[in-house]
Enzyme design. Structure first.
Site: not given
Ligand code: PGA
Length: 257
Positions: A100, A172, A178, A219
């Site tokens: 991640h 991602e 975030g 997001s």
């Molecule tokens: P988020 O996080 O949807 O809050 O942007 C995604 C992730 O870190 O897997």
């Protein structure tokens, strides 16, 4: 979402939910999504290590898969603070998430380490969710494609073709994740998913490579989920903040179905 393809919805709860929070969340999510045909849809939750066993114990068979947020590549050893594949098997994890963005960019993990974890996770029979994604700086230098290829080629190095059936990929982009994240546009996500699909076919051949599900994360929310799900090479959505309330997660799932 094309009618003939299986679609994936997952959430990583990061370091936010206690055992009590996780159990409540999983119970509610299970109830709310009870009627959804699991042959067409895969739903999974990746809680903190401490909550895996309790989450696993309340899940009805096949309804939700439970994952771990990380794993060491050795069965045992002098690795204080780490968790081994044997320990994850013991608590009932189905999935191991590897690489991640927060592990790569806050905790300094490298592609070579991710590769050791991927091989170990597959060897122990877990579904292995490898996360990849470029930083904003890499995007600005115009090397996003190269970064994704590098992360995939190193991360999946040495994986047997038949084991690719247990690989899932999450794309991602680091800049999309975030609180300060900006979701990727659908055009950009489509392009990057295309790069990933092609790279996977290059590594495993079309037969195996094309079957590996590629989830988009960063997001994702109720506004953009349905649009993203329509993109050809997007096989699922991997969601953080917007999915941590079971009702909201259920709404996102239903907006796609
Ligand atoms: P988020 O996080 O949807 O809050 O942007 C995604 C992730 O870190 O897997």
């Amino acid at each position: 979402m094309p009618a003939n393809k299986k679609f994936y919805f997952g959430t990583n709860t990061k370091m936010y939910k206690t055992i009590g929070d996780t159990v409540e969340f999983v119970e509610e999510l299970q109830e709310l999504t009870d009627d959804i045909d699991r042959d067409k849809v895969e739903i999974f939750v990746i809680p903190s290590f401490t909550a895996i066993k309790d989450a696993h114990d309340i899940v009805k068979c096949k309804f939700l898969k439970i994952g771990a947020q990380n794993m060491n590549w050795e069965e045992q050893g002098q690795y204080t603070g780490e968790i081994s594949p044997l320990m994850l098997r013991e608590v009932g994890a189905d999935i191991v998430m590897i690489g991640h963005s927060e592990r790569r960019h806050i905790l300094g993990e490298t592609d070579i380490e991710e590769n050791k974890k991927v091989l170990c996770s597959l060897e122990h029979g877990f579904i292995t969710l490898l996360c990849v994604g470029e930083t904003m700086e890499q995007k600005q230098f115009g090397v996003s494609d190269e970064i994704l290829r590098l992360q995939l080629k190193i991360g999946l190095y040495g994986v047997k073709h038949e084991d690719s059936e247990r690989i899932w990929i999450a794309y991602e982009p680091v800049w999309a994740i975030g609180e300060n994240g900006v979701p990727a546009t659908k055009e950009y996500a489509a392009k990057m998913h295309g790069v990933i699909k092609k790279t996977l076919s290059g590594i495993f051949g079309d037969d195996h490579g094309k079957k590996i599900p590629i989830l988009y994360g960063g997001s994702v929310n109720i506004q953009n989920a349905s649009e993203l799900s329509k993109i050809r090479d997007i096989d699922g959505l991997f969601i953080g903040r917007s999915a941590w309330d079971a009702k909201d997660f259920n709404k996102i799932i239903r907006s796609v179905l």
